[in-house]
Design a protein around this motif. Structure first.
Motif, short mmCIF file in Angstrom:
data_model
loop_
_atom_site.label_atom_id
_atom_site.label_comp_id
_atom_site.label_asym_id
_atom_site.label_seq_id
_atom_site.Cartn_x
_atom_site.Cartn_y
_atom_site.Cartn_z
N ARG A 123 0.84 -1.21 0.00
CA ARG A 123 0.00 0.00 0.00
C ARG A 123 0.87 1.25 0.00
NH1 ARG A 123 -3.19 -1.38 3.83
NH2 ARG A 123 -1.87 -0.67 5.53
N GLU A 124 1.93 1.22 0.81
CA GLU A 124 2.81 2.39 0.89
C GLU A 124 3.55 2.62 -0.42
OE1 GLU A 124 4.23 5.71 3.05
OE2 GLU A 124 2.53 4.38 3.29
N GLU A 135 9.22 8.62 -7.80
CA GLU A 135 9.74 7.59 -8.68
C GLU A 135 10.16 6.40 -7.81
OE1 GLU A 135 12.90 9.14 -11.02
OE2 GLU A 135 11.65 10.69 -11.93
N PRO A 136 10.25 5.21 -8.41
CA PRO A 136 10.63 4.03 -7.61
C PRO A 136 11.92 4.21 -6.82
CG PRO A 136 9.76 3.32 -9.71
CD PRO A 136 9.84 4.83 -9.77
N ARG A 137 12.91 4.88 -7.39
CA ARG A 137 14.16 5.07 -6.64
C ARG A 137 13.93 5.97 -5.43
NH1 ARG A 137 15.88 9.99 -7.93
NH2 ARG A 137 15.34 10.81 -9.97
N VAL A 142 12.85 6.38 0.63
CA VAL A 142 11.91 6.64 1.73
C VAL A 142 11.73 5.39 2.58
CG1 VAL A 142 9.50 7.15 2.28
CG2 VAL A 142 10.68 8.49 0.55
N LEU A 143 11.58 4.24 1.93
CA LEU A 143 11.27 3.00 2.64
C LEU A 143 12.51 2.23 3.09
CD1 LEU A 143 8.31 1.71 0.46
CD2 LEU A 143 8.21 3.03 2.59
N VAL A 150 11.17 -2.15 -5.00
CA VAL A 150 10.03 -1.24 -5.13
C VAL A 150 9.30 -1.50 -6.44
CG1 VAL A 150 9.37 1.18 -5.45
CG2 VAL A 150 10.94 0.54 -3.62
N ARG A 151 10.05 -1.62 -7.53
CA ARG A 151 9.40 -1.86 -8.83
C ARG A 151 8.63 -3.18 -8.82
NH1 ARG A 151 13.90 1.11 -10.46
NH2 ARG A 151 15.29 -0.66 -10.60
#
Length: 188
Positions: A123-124, A135-137, A142-143, A150-151
């Motif tokens: 969800r995040e 963007e994914p990067r 952040v995470l 992430v992708r």
């Protein structure tokens, strides 16, 4: 072992020695002078939090420039996101007849209910990408995970969300217009 007072004194000296140079550095790199003061304030906030990591003497200035450079990069990325948002809002406002926002409520409720059924990380990843425009990067930063993860999670989360919503008319990667938007290609 050094005391808190020693760290505070060290910070005061670093601040006094390098404030003017950092302010000049920031002023030369921003469009609005008031932004330069924010850049310098953020730089010294990082320095305060990491006062034990500030190198000695002349290296401190270079360390501060490195911090200021990263703060500036974040500032410029924020400006770009705000500009893109402004462009999208202007397009939406001038893009045709006014739409009753109440017509989107049922779709929004369905999307929120489906989002609640996703795992927390999925969800995040999805909301940071779609709603916050990262963007994914950037999401990875952040995470605290890598961009490939992430992708992968983003792809799985979109598929799972499509299943939960049952949006058969959606094209690949897009679940209801209220949730998604095109994700720009990221420079790899």
């Amino acid at each position: 072992m050094t005391s808190a007072i020693d760290h505070e004194d060290r910070f005061r000296r670093v601040y006094a020695d390098h404030f003017e140079a950092l302010l000049a550095y920031a002023i030369r790199r921003v469009d609005r002078p008031e932004d330069a003061s924010d850049i310098v304030a953020e730089t010294f906030l990082v320095a305060w939090r990491r006062v034990r990591e500030i190198p000695p003497d002349t290296e401190a200035k270079l360390w501060l420039y490195g911090v200021a450079r990263r703060v500036l990069a974040n500032h410029h990325r924020g400006d770009q996101r705000r500009d893109r948002l402004g462009d999208r809002l202007r397009q939406r406002l001038t893009g045709g007849p006014a739409v009753d926002p109440g017509t989107e409520v049922p779709d929004r409720l369905v999307v929120r209910a489906a989002l609640a059924r996703l795992g927390e990380l999925d969800r995040e990843v999805l909301t940071l990408t779609v709603w916050d425009g990262l963007e994914p990067r950037e999401v990875a930063t952040v995470l605290g995970v890598n961009a490939a993860a992430v992708r992968t999670r983003l792809s799985r989360a979109r598929g799972r969300l499509r299943e939960l919503i049952g949006d058969e008319r959606a094209s690949s990667g897009h679940v209801l217009d209220v949730l998604t938007r095109l994700i720009p290609e990221e420079g790899r």
